[in-house]
Motif scaffolding. Structure first.
Motif, mmCIF file in Angstrom:
data_model
loop_
_atom_site.group_PDB
_atom_site.id
_atom_site.type_symbol
_atom_site.label_atom_id
_atom_site.label_comp_id
_atom_site.label_asym_id
_atom_site.label_seq_id
_atom_site.Cartn_x
_atom_site.Cartn_y
_atom_site.Cartn_z
ATOM 1 N N TYR A 145 30.127 48.661 35.882
ATOM 2 C CA TYR A 145 31.078 49.043 36.925
ATOM 3 C C TYR A 145 32.303 49.728 36.309
ATOM 4 O O TYR A 145 32.777 50.734 36.811
ATOM 5 N N LEU A 146 32.801 49.154 35.232
ATOM 6 C CA LEU A 146 34.010 49.717 34.618
ATOM 7 C C LEU A 146 33.751 51.096 34.029
ATOM 8 O O LEU A 146 34.617 51.964 34.059
ATOM 9 N N GLY A 155 43.424 55.594 41.683
ATOM 10 C CA GLY A 155 43.115 54.212 42.017
ATOM 11 C C GLY A 155 42.982 53.346 40.784
ATOM 12 O O GLY A 155 42.645 53.826 39.705
ATOM 13 N N GLU A 156 43.274 52.065 40.974
ATOM 14 C CA GLU A 156 43.263 51.120 39.856
ATOM 15 C C GLU A 156 42.101 50.144 40.010
ATOM 16 O O GLU A 156 41.940 49.533 41.060
ATOM 17 N N PRO A 157 41.275 49.983 38.964
ATOM 18 C CA PRO A 157 40.221 48.975 39.057
ATOM 19 C C PRO A 157 40.762 47.579 38.721
ATOM 20 O O PRO A 157 41.561 47.434 37.794
ATOM 21 N N VAL A 158 40.329 46.597 39.477
ATOM 22 C CA VAL A 158 40.719 45.210 39.212
ATOM 23 C C VAL A 158 39.444 44.365 39.267
ATOM 24 O O VAL A 158 38.672 44.488 40.220
ATOM 25 N N VAL A 159 39.201 43.569 38.248
ATOM 26 C CA VAL A 159 38.017 42.703 38.246
ATOM 27 C C VAL A 159 38.393 41.390 38.938
ATOM 28 O O VAL A 159 39.385 40.755 38.587
ATOM 29 N N VAL A 160 37.611 41.029 39.946
ATOM 30 C CA VAL A 160 37.924 39.819 40.707
ATOM 31 C C VAL A 160 36.768 38.827 40.588
ATOM 32 O O VAL A 160 35.663 39.088 41.062
ATOM 33 N N LEU A 178 34.031 37.587 29.375
ATOM 34 C CA LEU A 178 34.487 38.569 30.357
ATOM 35 C C LEU A 178 35.757 39.266 29.873
ATOM 36 O O LEU A 178 35.879 40.488 29.942
ATOM 37 N N ARG A 179 36.692 38.485 29.361
ATOM 38 C CA ARG A 179 37.953 39.068 28.872
ATOM 39 C C ARG A 179 37.691 40.050 27.741
ATOM 40 O O ARG A 179 38.307 41.103 27.665
ATOM 41 N N GLU A 180 36.736 39.719 26.889
ATOM 42 C CA GLU A 180 36.381 40.617 25.785
ATOM 43 C C GLU A 180 35.790 41.920 26.312
ATOM 44 O O GLU A 180 36.119 43.003 25.840
ATOM 45 N N THR A 181 34.905 41.791 27.304
ATOM 46 C CA THR A 181 34.253 42.969 27.887
ATOM 47 C C THR A 181 35.257 43.882 28.583
ATOM 48 O O THR A 181 35.217 45.094 28.438
ATOM 49 N N VAL A 182 36.152 43.270 29.350
ATOM 50 C CA VAL A 182 37.089 44.049 30.171
ATOM 51 C C VAL A 182 38.205 44.645 29.314
ATOM 52 O O VAL A 182 38.626 45.782 29.536
ATOM 53 N N ARG A 187 42.800 44.437 35.062
ATOM 54 C CA ARG A 187 43.291 43.074 35.157
ATOM 55 C C ARG A 187 42.156 42.209 35.719
ATOM 56 O O ARG A 187 41.308 42.707 36.463
ATOM 57 N N ILE A 188 42.145 40.934 35.364
ATOM 58 C CA ILE A 188 41.127 40.026 35.898
ATOM 59 C C ILE A 188 41.804 38.991 36.799
ATOM 60 O O ILE A 188 42.726 38.295 36.363
ATOM 61 N N LEU A 189 41.359 38.918 38.052
ATOM 62 C CA LEU A 189 41.876 37.889 38.952
ATOM 63 C C LEU A 189 40.818 36.796 39.097
ATOM 64 O O LEU A 189 39.623 37.073 39.051
ATOM 65 N N GLU A 190 41.283 35.571 39.247
ATOM 66 C CA GLU A 190 40.361 34.455 39.496
ATOM 67 C C GLU A 190 40.731 33.854 40.840
ATOM 68 O O GLU A 190 41.823 33.318 40.994
ATOM 69 N N ILE A 191 39.832 33.978 41.791
ATOM 70 C CA ILE A 191 40.204 33.566 43.148
ATOM 71 C C ILE A 191 39.159 32.682 43.831
ATOM 72 O O ILE A 191 37.998 32.638 43.446
ATOM 73 N N SER A 192 39.616 31.989 44.864
ATOM 74 C CA SER A 192 38.714 31.259 45.748
ATOM 75 C C SER A 192 39.196 31.408 47.181
ATOM 76 O O SER A 192 40.340 31.082 47.489
ATOM 77 N N SER A 193 38.327 31.907 48.041
ATOM 78 C CA SER A 193 38.690 32.010 49.457
ATOM 79 C C SER A 193 38.661 30.621 50.095
ATOM 80 O O SER A 193 39.270 30.392 51.126
ATOM 81 N N LEU A 194 37.954 29.714 49.451
ATOM 82 C CA LEU A 194 37.810 28.359 49.979
ATOM 83 C C LEU A 194 39.088 27.544 49.779
ATOM 84 O O LEU A 194 39.566 26.875 50.682
ATOM 85 N N THR A 195 39.650 27.620 48.559
ATOM 86 C CA THR A 195 40.824 26.801 48.255
ATOM 87 C C THR A 195 42.116 27.627 48.210
ATOM 88 O O THR A 195 43.185 27.077 47.986
ATOM 89 N N SER A 196 41.990 28.950 48.370
ATOM 90 C CA SER A 196 43.135 29.869 48.298
ATOM 91 C C SER A 196 43.692 30.034 46.884
ATOM 92 O O SER A 196 44.714 30.683 46.701
ATOM 93 N N GLU A 197 43.004 29.480 45.909
ATOM 94 C CA GLU A 197 43.441 29.688 44.527
ATOM 95 C C GLU A 197 43.478 31.194 44.210
ATOM 96 O O GLU A 197 42.565 31.938 44.602
ATOM 97 N N GLY A 198 44.534 31.631 43.574
ATOM 98 C CA GLY A 198 44.651 33.025 43.160
ATOM 99 C C GLY A 198 44.973 34.009 44.273
ATOM 100 O O GLY A 198 45.059 35.209 44.045
ATOM 101 N N MET A 199 45.152 33.497 45.499
ATOM 102 C CA MET A 199 45.383 34.411 46.622
ATOM 103 C C MET A 199 46.738 35.128 46.483
ATOM 104 O O MET A 199 46.901 36.239 46.974
ATOM 105 N N ASP A 200 47.675 34.494 45.777
ATOM 106 C CA ASP A 200 48.970 35.154 45.541
ATOM 107 C C ASP A 200 48.800 36.408 44.685
ATOM 108 O O ASP A 200 49.475 37.416 44.896
ATOM 109 N N THR A 201 47.835 36.385 43.765
ATOM 110 C CA THR A 201 47.614 37.571 42.928
ATOM 111 C C THR A 201 46.944 38.683 43.749
ATOM 112 O O THR A 201 47.224 39.856 43.546
ATOM 113 N N VAL A 202 46.090 38.280 44.702
ATOM 114 C CA VAL A 202 45.469 39.269 45.592
ATOM 115 C C VAL A 202 46.549 39.960 46.421
ATOM 116 O O VAL A 202 46.540 41.185 46.600
ATOM 117 N N MET A 203 47.505 39.167 46.910
ATOM 118 C CA MET A 203 48.542 39.698 47.796
ATOM 119 C C MET A 203 49.417 40.762 47.124
ATOM 120 O O MET A 203 50.044 41.561 47.798
#
Ligand SMILES: Nc1nc2c(ncn2[C@@H]2O[C@H](COP(=O)(O)OP(=O)(O)O)[C@@H](O)[C@H]2O)c(=O)[nH]1
Ligand SMILES: [Mg+2]
Length: 295
Positions: A145-146, A155-160, A178-182, A187-203
């Motif tokens: 993908y990258l 446009g900016e690519p962001v790995v989520v 993953l960090r080595e590959t990217v 930037r790499i975001l780590e998120i969960s729609s279930l627990t809202s973890e990382g949603m601040d970085t999405v915003m």
């Protein structure tokens, strides 16, 4: 600000400019400044596009082997996210006459080069390359993908990495890989729609007038993230549509959704493979034997 500008148009405002929010066969749903509703259904003007296709066919054989992805892209077909010029007809059929230059475009290339590349998303400010933390996890795919993202123009690519609520012991190894590959490509975001973890970085990317495009395999949680961002009301309408048997909830085509915050999301249907030569050999799938996510 006019409606077309709210939908991300940054050029001069003229009559007959629209942005495609969805496509239905030969018909395109456009948002525009034309009143009364600020949206129309338009058909593409056959003569213009078929002429272009003819020219492309005649020239393609000669240059197909030497072209870059963007030159090889199918510019004869407008897609969701495109800004277009159209001829307004308040009484009858409006016609799309021109696709305006795309400021960003993500293409899936056919590794065998037998077909033209397929355009997955256009005119986005941010490309969310999404992968879930379960059996879908593959650093090889992200790498591919990258590589494709290098040709996307603006446009900016962001790995989520999605579904991080499924995190298990030993997963740190995968994140390290993953960090080595990217590297510094995204930037790499780590998120969960279930627990809202990382949603601040999405915003941080969800800003008025800005367009996000979601790409990634089917099932990684693209539509779920869109539902979360769009709010309960929008999600509810989607469920009603699913109920009525139209199956819109499972994304079958690209759709541009205006969020309450004024940002836009282009959700793409799942991609089975994105032109990855030898993907099967390369994939280091994570937890294929134990399907951890249960509904
Ligand atoms: N555990 C977990 N499951 C999720 C999360 N996000 C989505 N899912 C589930 O993953 C499945 C696929 O999600 P969907 O949004 O339709 O994926 P899409 O094909 O990429 O649009 C659904 O069953 C979701 O409920 C998440 O953050 N955590
Ligand atoms: Mg979906």
């Amino acid at each position: 600000m006019t409606r077309i500008e709210e939908f991300g148009w940054k050029g001069e405002v003229e009559p007959g400019l629209g942005r495609i929010v969805s496509a239905h066969g030969d018909y395109y749903h456009l948002v525009c400044n034309e009143q009364p509703s600020g949206e129309i259904l338009a058909r593409k003007k056959k003569s213009v596009f078929s002429y272009r296709k003819r020219v492309e066919r005649q020239t393609s054989a000669a240059f197909v082997s030497s072209t870059r992805a963007d030159e090889n892209a199918d510019l004869s077909t407008p897609i969701t996210g495109d800004f277009v010029r159209f001829r307004y007809n308040s009484q009858g059929e409006s016609l799309i006459t021109e696709i305006l230059p795309r400021f960003s475009h993500f293409e899936r290339k056919d590794p065998t080069a037998k077909r033209k590349s397929q355009t997955l998303a256009v005119n986005f400010d941010t490309l969310f390359i999404m992968m879930s933390l379960n059996e879908n996890f593959s650093t090889a795919r992200i790498k591919r993908y990258l590589t494709l993202a290098e040709d996307m123009g603006g446009g900016e690519p962001v790995v989520v990495v999605t579904k991080v609520d499924l995190r298990q012991e030993g997963d740190e190894e995968f994140f390290e890989e993953l960090r080595e590959t990217v590297g510094d490509k995204a930037r790499i975001l780590e998120i969960s729609s279930l627990t809202s973890e990382g949603m601040d970085t999405v915003m941080e990317y969800v800003k008025p007038g800005r367009t996000l495009a979601f790409i990634g395999s089917s099932g990684v949680g693209k539509s779920t993230l869109l539902n979360t961002l769009a709010g309960e009301e929008w999600a509810a309408t989607q469920e009603i549509q699913e109920w009525s048997g139209k199956g819109r909830h499972t994304t079958t085509s690209r759709e541009l959704v205006m969020l309450p915050s004024g940002a836009m999301v282009i959700d793409t249907p799942g991609i089975r493979e994105i032109g990855m030569l030898g993907e099967q050999d390369e994939i280091r799938a994570k937890g294929t034997s134990s399907h951890r996510w249960r509904k």
